[in-house]
Design a protein around this motif. Structure first.
Motif, short mmCIF file in Angstrom:
data_model
loop_
_atom_site.label_atom_id
_atom_site.label_comp_id
_atom_site.label_asym_id
_atom_site.label_seq_id
_atom_site.Cartn_x
_atom_site.Cartn_y
_atom_site.Cartn_z
N GLY A 391 -46.45 -56.60 -54.59
CA GLY A 391 -45.47 -57.14 -53.73
C GLY A 391 -44.26 -56.02 -53.48
N LEU A 392 -44.02 -55.02 -54.42
CA LEU A 392 -43.12 -54.04 -54.28
C LEU A 392 -43.94 -52.67 -53.69
N ILE A 393 -43.33 -52.38 -52.68
CA ILE A 393 -44.09 -51.46 -51.83
C ILE A 393 -43.20 -49.93 -51.78
N GLU A 394 -43.49 -48.92 -52.28
CA GLU A 394 -42.67 -47.87 -52.24
C GLU A 394 -42.68 -47.32 -50.60
N LYS A 395 -41.15 -46.75 -50.24
CA LYS A 395 -41.07 -46.43 -49.11
C LYS A 395 -41.58 -45.20 -48.86
N THR A 396 -42.23 -44.72 -47.76
CA THR A 396 -42.82 -43.42 -47.27
C THR A 396 -42.10 -42.28 -47.65
N ASN A 397 -40.55 -42.55 -47.53
CA ASN A 397 -39.76 -41.03 -47.87
C ASN A 397 -39.63 -41.04 -49.56
N ARG A 398 -40.61 -41.83 -50.37
CA ARG A 398 -40.63 -41.73 -51.78
C ARG A 398 -38.97 -42.03 -52.35
N GLU A 399 -38.08 -42.64 -51.60
CA GLU A 399 -37.02 -43.19 -52.33
C GLU A 399 -36.83 -44.66 -52.59
N GLY A 400 -37.58 -45.21 -53.50
CA GLY A 400 -37.42 -46.64 -53.79
C GLY A 400 -38.46 -47.57 -53.06
N PHE A 401 -38.16 -48.57 -53.28
CA PHE A 401 -39.19 -49.70 -52.76
C PHE A 401 -38.53 -50.28 -51.49
N VAL A 402 -39.40 -50.74 -50.59
CA VAL A 402 -39.14 -51.41 -49.36
C VAL A 402 -38.35 -52.63 -49.59
N GLU A 403 -37.27 -53.01 -48.91
CA GLU A 403 -36.43 -53.94 -49.59
C GLU A 403 -36.90 -55.49 -48.79
#
Length: 709
Positions: A391-403
């Protein structure tokens, strides 16, 4: 007509250049790619940093790529083979789930430089060489016309059956790599594996700088420094239950015994999830759906099991000087302070980086300074299972998870665990203050005598003549306010707002004096402080004492909370309000006592939810009675069947001490002060002493009114 999209060739360069935030993050991405290839050792080499043409080489001993893989996957942007592999839980030879899922990480090379040479070899395959010159490639108009030459050869780099990948990047975009940048890169890529957990496989990253070996020498060993941290906290959360171990390891030179505490299989208490407006301002709980105060299996959905290890330092000068190498420790905390996140022990960037406060620790510290911990004294790691945390998806820009919801639940769970650490640490911190001569908790001092520091500062800066009249007026108003404390019914957060209004005014004025601000500015701020205190004092003068009925007080509290009893499914047992029970009268400020009684009911409603969550809410009970012959005078007894009190009365009535993750720790302090101002006291009797019937095995408190005239 049906027409296809015709992407320009420069799209590939844009993908690398725009999606990856910094050169250091680009190198970090390449190291993660090596992990997905089952590498055990990765070497990053920065060469020629003093020359016009520096290079970056990333070499690993992973499985490498065959010609087929290069053609069908590596040269296909956004190929989802890693994502499909992860979704199917298909593990690699070394039992790893892939970190990549979008097929874009390989374009990190284009963030770093324009000339790329890729040498790779898969098991029992020829060596493949790919060379890309971006300056030539992007001159081609359309992506479909951009061709890359791939050659195969007998092994020259990976000989004798070795496999792996070697990326050489030249014509760098960033040619001025400073010592500080290199050391930050070293810290980032060597932190890719969690230092706090052991792996079943090996994954090691090394940074080499041949031209400046001293740049990566002398970087302090993290594990040695962590041994100096006075506090250590380890926890794991699974399906809403927490196991934790707390350890105060002592401070050399301060004679305070070491202390430990633990809990196993307890429900994790979490702060309520609040709705934020686009500017981040807390708007309170907008949703009408009741939000659970404890974590449950549903909250862990998409997150899975969580483990964590937190080390806490102390930047107070008295403590820091006993830790040794205080400047080294402060520099270490400045660079490494924060809580990092790992999945399968591999780091998720950029949590825990300088400037990142994903848990909002610094804001919480501002709200309750002496209990909550700030980011710059914490070094910690949270580890998740990649398989369980889909359920925790990493952002495309590689800076953390989608909120998303899973991310917000992760924050709530971790802050709930940290609240246990903060409460336990405050106990030891208060003892350190007592031993080192710091005296009381500074926030408590601000509540009892906040204006003395202003008078001292004015005298030091020769402003006494101008400011003393204003400070004296503020002190008069403050003492008047302290004598009656708060208006009727104002409790919990309302009390905290009053305190913080006062403290903020005092601090702003104090800082202005110390900073040598203009006299006009300082006087304006002093008058503003007086205005705040004037307003509160006027508000509080209404709480005058007169003869009142204790039975009427109980009835009024019951009537005010009828809806809450119903909504929280709490059964009220209240013998005091039966018709045949005689009344007792005492002299007290009715509004203040009503606020005190409401505070105790607030606490009871909250803790009943902790012990009896939604599925067992019918068990919740509160008992209110008046004991006419209680030792010391008649008393209102409030009892419940919640989890009970676990701290001694002296600590419970100190300001800013609370075991609620979102608690300000001022409710019992307020109640105790109100009783003292009305010639009574707040008591903590046992159930037998207070004649509490069976079934109420939680907290028992008494509002004792004294003997009267």
């Amino acid at each position: 007509m049906k027409l296809p999209f015709r992407p320009r060739a420069r799209l590939l360069q844009l993908l690398g250049d725009q999606l990856i935030g910094s050169p250091r993050l680009a190198v970090f991405e390449l190291v993660k790619n090596a992990y997905d290839a089952d590498a055990e050792h990765v070497t990053v080499t920065l060469s020629g940093l003093s020359t016009p043409d520096p290079t970056i080489v990333v070499e690993d001993d992973g499985d490498g790529m065959s010609l087929t893989t290069i053609r069908d996957i590596w040269l296909v942007p956004a190929h989802d083979h890693r994502g499909l592999q992860r979704k199917a839980l298909k593990r690699t030879r070394l039992n790893r789930l892939p970190l990549g899922e979008k097929g874009l990480g390989r374009f990190a090379v284009h963030k770093l430089g324009d000339a790329i040479e890729l040498v790779t070899r898969a098991p029992e395959q020829l060596e493949c060489v790919v060379r890309i010159d971006w300056s030539t490639l992007i001159e081609v108009q359309f992506l479909s016309d951009a061709e890359v030459t791939v050659t195969t050869r007998e092994p020259e780099v990976f000989k004798e059956g070795l496999t792996g990948t070697k990326l050489t990047i030249s014509r760098l975009r960033e040619v001025n790599w400073t010592r500080g940048e290199v050391r930050r890169l070293f810290r980032q890529i060597t932190s890719i594996s969690s230092p706090f957990t052991s792996r079943s496989d090996q994954f090691e990253t090394v940074l080499k700088v041949p031209d400046h070996p001293d740049w990566v020498a002398g970087i302090p060993d993290v594990n040695i420094l962590l041994k100096r941290a006075p506090w250590r906290f380890v926890f794991s959360v699974d399906d809403g239950k927490i196991d934790w171990d707390y350890e105060f390891r002592g401070v050399t030179g301060i004679k305070l015994a070491k202390r430990s505490a633990s809990g196993q299989g307890k429900p994790l208490i979490v702060a309520p999830d609040r709705d934020l407006d686009p500017l981040g301002a807390n708007q309170g709980e907008v949703s009408r759906k009741r939000k659970s105060v404890i974590a449950d299996a549903a909250m862990s959905e998409g997150i899975g099991s969580i483990t964590g290890e937190i080390f806490v330092f102390d930047r107070d000068r008295v403590v820091l000087q006993h830790l040794g190498d205080s400047q080294l420790i402060q520099n270490f905390l400045d660079e490494n302070g924060g809580v990092r996140v790992y999945r399968d022990s591999i780091r998720v960037y950029n949590y825990g980086e300088p400037g990142d406060d994903w848990l909002g620790l610094d804001l919480r510290r501002v709200n309750t300074p002496t209990r909550n911990i700030s980011r710059n004294i914490v070094v910690g790691a949270i580890d998740l299972s990649l398989e369980q945390s889909q359920g925790l998806i990493e952002k495309t820009n590689r800076e953390g998870f989608v909120e998303n919801d899973a991310y917000r639940n992760l924050q709530r769970i971790i802050l709930g665990a940290l609240a246990i650490l903060e409460t336990e640490r405050k106990i030891d911190k208060d003892n350190i203050r007592a031993i080192t001569g710091k005296g009381k908790d500074p926030e408590a001092v601000n509540i009892t005598q906040p204006l003395q520091a202003l008078r001292d500062a004015a005298k030091k800066h020769k402003l006494s003549e101008e400011l003393d009249p204003l400070i004296n007026k503020a002190e008069k108003n403050y003492n008047e306010m302290r004598d009656t404390m708060l208006q009727a019914g104002l409790s919990g957060m309302g009390l905290a707002i009053v305190f913080h209004e006062i403290e903020q005014g005092v601090r702003i004025l104090h800082d202005a004096i110390e900073a040598g601000g203009s006299l006009d500015t300082v006087q304006v701020q002093a008058r503003e402080l007086v205005r705040i205190l004037d307003g509160f004092s006027e508000l509080l003068r209404k709480g005058e004492k007169r003869t009142n009925s204790i039975k009427h007080l109980v009835r009024r509290a019951r009537d005010l909370n009828r809806v809450r009893f119903r909504n929280h499914h709490v059964q009220l047992v209240c013998p005091a309000l039966e018709d045949e029970v005689p009344d007792i009268e005492r002299s007290f400020a009715f509004g203040l006592l009503l606020g005190a009684l409401n505070n105790l009911l607030d606490n009871a409603f909250y803790w009943l939810q902790v012990r009896w969550p939604e599925e067992s809410q019918s068990e919740r009970k509160i008992y209110i009675n008046v004991e006419p012959d209680f030792p010391g005078g008649p008393a209102i007894i409030i009892a419940d069947n919640g989890p009970g009190l676990q701290d001694d009365p002296d600590r419970l009535t100190r300001p800013f001490f609370s075991r609620r993750p979102d608690g300000m720790g001022v409710g019992l302090y307020y109640t105790n002060m109100v009783m003292e101002l009305n010639d009574g006291r707040l008591g903590f009797p046992d159930a037998e002493e207070a004649n509490v019937p069976e079934g109420f095995d939680g907290a028992v408190l008494a509002l004792i009114f004294g003997k009267g005239e």
